[in-house]
Design an enzyme around this catalytic site. Structure first.
Site, mmCIF file in Angstrom:
data_model
loop_
_atom_site.group_PDB
_atom_site.id
_atom_site.type_symbol
_atom_site.label_atom_id
_atom_site.label_comp_id
_atom_site.label_asym_id
_atom_site.label_seq_id
_atom_site.Cartn_x
_atom_site.Cartn_y
_atom_site.Cartn_z
ATOM 1 C CB THR A 1 -0.947 -0.002 1.210
ATOM 2 O OG1 THR A 1 -1.954 -1.004 1.018
ATOM 3 C CG2 THR A 1 -1.629 1.350 1.385
ATOM 4 C CG ASN B 1 -7.133 -8.088 -4.329
ATOM 5 O OD1 ASN B 1 -7.336 -7.630 -5.449
ATOM 6 N ND2 ASN B 1 -7.617 -7.516 -3.248
ATOM 7 C CD GLN C 1 -2.959 -11.349 -3.234
ATOM 8 O OE1 GLN C 1 -2.603 -12.489 -2.976
ATOM 9 N NE2 GLN C 1 -3.518 -10.561 -2.323
ATOM 10 C CB SER D 1 2.785 -6.951 1.173
ATOM 11 O OG SER D 1 2.340 -5.627 1.011
ATOM 12 C CG HIS E 1 1.008 -9.338 4.885
ATOM 13 N ND1 HIS E 1 -0.339 -9.595 4.830
ATOM 14 C CD2 HIS E 1 1.191 -8.158 4.257
ATOM 15 C CE1 HIS E 1 -0.944 -8.609 4.201
ATOM 16 N NE2 HIS E 1 -0.046 -7.725 3.840
ATOM 17 C CB THR F 1 14.143 3.719 12.600
ATOM 18 O OG1 THR F 1 14.566 4.937 13.220
ATOM 19 C CG2 THR F 1 15.033 2.576 13.066
ATOM 20 C CB CYS G 1 -8.514 -2.707 1.354
ATOM 21 S SG CYS G 1 -9.073 -3.040 -0.323
#
Length: 383
Positions: A72, A152, A180, A200, A202, A242, A329
């Protein structure tokens, strides 16, 4: 116990990734940008090792990989980060599809308020956009084409390879949202031409909260994307703040595992899909598959059970499995899926559709048993 079948929202973390991250949390707590002590050096080596893992699975350069909080944020950086270049060059036309993730769609709509012209291309009933239509819309002032690799909700693979080939010699940037497909369609991504890519961790057994933006170089220059936040020069200013070393380490480990196992992983997912389709065929229930299965990934299926409310089905079968009826989402919204709507599927069928998604770590027998129970529930709910 309920079986998890919502991998497209977020996949369970791989135990090997988790163990590696715990070691980093315990032993490498320095700031990767601290230059004056060994603790910073240790953290920096872990970050750069992870950067190499991401670049390796894509066949990209290490200096083309920038860590973010996820796809995102990466998508936002791509679109908003090109604004300055767009104003300087006068190129303020964007092409995308009507089935993109909301991080692309909503950002593009906001950019319309800033004077950008955006074409939202709808897919066919098969769930795939036309590469020819995308290319036909490209103009001299087209700044960017942004297309997801795999949808997705339906799992349908979009023609990014064809689009990338057509755009390769044009003065238009090409962005792929590979959320995906990253770590899954490895060979196809390596063989696709693009300027920018989002992912991403995850979705591939890595931790939530970290991802990457890949900015490919042409003639030794990366795309003129600028950071959209301020506060430091981390990641060359593309993403200040960071660097979360353990999360980045987890991303790197997940990439390493995916690169070693993606062929076997796809075969495992394909076998599960075959079992699910067999169960559907043998059940006698009235169903339809949303999206062309000849161009779909093996870990996703969008099913319409005719005459069965998806909301009722999900609630009535939750003791057997966890499924969804769209992108996470949109989980707080009960409005019909914008993806299926864009495909031209009638509203009554959309309201009867669910998405199930699984991964290589899913137990085939558990998935089959859970899905059989779901189908039996659907039969009872049918009218």
């Amino acid at each position: 116990m309920s079986v998890y079948l919502d991998f497209n929202s977020s996949a369970p973390i791989d135990e090997r990734v988790l163990e590696y991250m715990i070691g980093v949390y315990r032993n490498s707590y320095g700031n990767a940008d601290s230059r004056t002590h060994d603790f910073g050096d240790s953290a920096r080596r872990i970050v750069e090792d992870a950067r190499g893992r991401v670049s390796s699975i894509l066949g990209a350069g290490k200096d083309e990989v920038f860590f973010t909080s996820g796809a995102t944020e990466s998508n936002n950086i791509v679109l908003q980060g090109l604004k300055s270049y767009a104003l300087e060059s006068g190129k303020k036309h964007i092409i995308t599809s009507a089935i993109e993730h909301k991080s692309v769609l909503e950002t593009a709509k906001v950019m319309q308020l800033d004077g950008f012209e955006v074409d939202f291309v709808k897919p066919g009933l098969n769930g795939q956009v036309s590469a020819e239509e995308i290319i036909s819309l490209v103009r001299d002032d087209t700044l960017l084409v942004s297309i997801m690799h795999v949808n997705n909700e339906t799992g349908v693979i979009q023609p990014v390879k064809e689009i990338g080939q057509s755009l390769a010699d044009l003065n238009t940037f090409f962005h792929i949202d590979a959320t995906q497909s990253f770590g899954k369609l490895v060979d196809e991504l390596r063989d696709t031409k693009y300027d920018m890519l989002s992912m991403s961790a995850h979705k591939i057994g890595g931790p939530q909260g970290v991802g990457a933006l890949v900015l490919r170089k042409k003639q030794y220059k990366r795309p003129p994307v600028k950071g959209i936040m301020f506060g430091g020069q981390q990641e060359h200013g593309i993403r200040p703040g960071t660097i979360p070393v353990p999360l980045v380490a987890g991303l790197g480990k997940a990439c390493q595992i995916a690169e070693e196992e993606y062929h076997d992983n796809q075969e495992k997912c394909e076998k599960i899909k075959c079992r699910i389709l067999d169960i559907l065929d043998e059940s006698g229930i009235d169903y339809e598959i949303n999206g062309d299965q000849t161009c779909s990934v093996p870990g996703t299926l969008n099913v319409c059970f005719n005459g069965v409310s998806s909301e009722a089905l999900m609630l009535a079968s939750r003791q057997y499995c966890g499924v969804s009826n769209g992108s996470a989402c949109n989980s707080s919204s009960y409005s019909p899926s914008f993806v299926l709507t864009a495909m031209g599927i009638p509203i009554e069928k959309i309201e009867n559709s669910i998405r199930i998604s699984w991964g290589s770590s899913s137990d085939p027998n558990e998935v089959a048993d859970a899905f059989e129970n779901l189908v039996q529930v659907a039969k009872k709910l049918a009218f």
